[in-house]
Design an enzyme around this catalytic site. Structure first.
Site, mmCIF file in Angstrom:
data_model
loop_
_atom_site.group_PDB
_atom_site.id
_atom_site.type_symbol
_atom_site.label_atom_id
_atom_site.label_comp_id
_atom_site.label_asym_id
_atom_site.label_seq_id
_atom_site.Cartn_x
_atom_site.Cartn_y
_atom_site.Cartn_z
ATOM 1 N N GLU A 108 0.839 -1.207 0.000
ATOM 2 C CA GLU A 108 0.000 0.000 0.000
ATOM 3 C C GLU A 108 0.870 1.252 0.000
ATOM 4 O O GLU A 108 2.083 1.196 0.251
ATOM 5 C CB GLU A 108 -0.936 0.003 1.210
ATOM 6 N N LYS A 118 -3.316 -2.215 16.077
ATOM 7 C CA LYS A 118 -2.748 -1.276 17.044
ATOM 8 C C LYS A 118 -3.705 -1.010 18.181
ATOM 9 O O LYS A 118 -4.912 -1.037 17.983
ATOM 10 C CB LYS A 118 -2.583 0.086 16.385
#
Ligand code: PSU
Ligand code: MN
Length: 305
Positions: free
Chosen positions: A28, A162
């Site tokens: 990405e 995360k």
């Protein structure tokens, strides 16, 4: 290898790989434009591409440059994108508008999956995916990455989620959407900066071969959607979660104070955490992305056999 009705701009390397039937791994570009500061972003992007080559596959970094969907960037394009200011962050909702208007933008996990699938690329490496944000019960902030995993047949290698996200809720949504969440080589779901969270991953696989076989089996069953491979950060590169917890909490409080919303939330939190860890979050981030790139290359090679 292409399913698109638009012209895909293949890099010279990706074009050669396609002609030779070599394994390709998608990467990405939002991590370059919105996830890391310059010049480390470009250095890391190059390093990760090289890690994929060293593992025997070919990297394809995906972005939209002046209205063209690029599958693989030439080195000067990577440098330009990494230096550019104010680049648009493109998710599923933004892709067509950007292409139609001739714009430039970096692709999130969701948009990269769409582009990879159009180009016939089945494996994609990144750092972290978007998920259900903490406080989503009032903000409704749930990344389009989760829905994409449910509908686009690409295996995404990430380092778990995360702590800026609500990890239990993220796993619940993935379960509802029917997305296989596979921990690589351990039982625990990894927590991005830490190899282990307290949560068990729904599935565990210990080899790239096993992950590739599961990917191929989903395709054989005609199931839409991909797989999320949660690859733990190497233990030597971990940051203890008790050290990060107050920093993340402060970043989230700052985001609320400054009324950050929509697609600005994730880049804002990443930037605040980078500042408050004096760059340590970045060092760990680099280690885990490289680790994910190597595993993704092995999976792509296994699929191409
Ligand atoms: N999480 C990270 N680093 C990142 C991102 C997420 O640890 O760079 C980026 C990815 O491109 C991901 C996107 O797809 O943020 C998710 O944004 P949102 O939460 O707005 O969907
Ligand atoms: Mn969001």
């Amino acid at each position: 290898m292409t399913k698109a009705n638009i012209d895909l701009q293949l890099s010279s390397e990706v074009r050669a790989a396609r002609d030779a039937g070599q394994a390709v791994v998608a990467l990405e570009s939002t991590i370059i434009t919105h996830g890391m500061p310059h010049p480390q972003n470009v250095e890391v992007a190059r390093q990760v591409e090289q890690d994929i080559r060293d593992a025997g596959a070919i990297p394809a970094t995906i972005a939209i440059l002046e209205g063209r969907l690029h599958i693989g960037l030439e080195d000067h394009e990577l440098e330009q994108l990494g230096q550019a200011q104010g680049v648009a962050k493109l998710s599923r909702a933004d892709l067509a508008a950007c292409l139609a208007a001739g714009g430039t933008g970096s692709t999130t996990v969701a948009a990269t999956m769409i582009a990879a699938n159009l180009a016939g690329i089945e494996v994609f490496a990144t750092g972290g995916i978007g998920g259900v944000h903490q406080g989503a019960e009032t903000s409704f902030d749930i990344s389009a990455d989760l829905q994409e995993l449910a509908q686009t047949p690409v295996t995404v290698v990430a380092a778990g989620a995360k702590a800026i996200l609500d990890v239990p809720k993220t796993l619940e949504v993935l379960e509802t959407l029917g997305v296989p969440v596979i921990a690589h080589g351990q039982d625990a779901f990894p927590a991005f900066w830490s190899a282990e969270s307290e949560l068990m991953a729904p599935l565990r696989m210990d080899s790239a071969d096993a992950i590739a076989r599961a990917h191929a089996m989903r395709r054989a069953l005609g199931l839409p959607g991909g797989q999320l491979v949660a690859n733990p950060i190497p233990v030597a590169d971990q940051i203890p979660s008790d050290e990060l917890a107050p920093i993340i909490a402060q970043a989230q409080a700052d985001a609320v104070t400054h009324r950050i919303a929509g697609k600005a939330v994730t880049p804002y939190l990443l930037q605040r955490i980078y500042e408050r860890t004096e760059g340590r979050s970045l060092t760990a981030n680099i280690a885990l992305v490289r680790n994910n790139a190597r595993l993704a290359a092995e999976i792509a090679l296994a699929l191409s056999r």
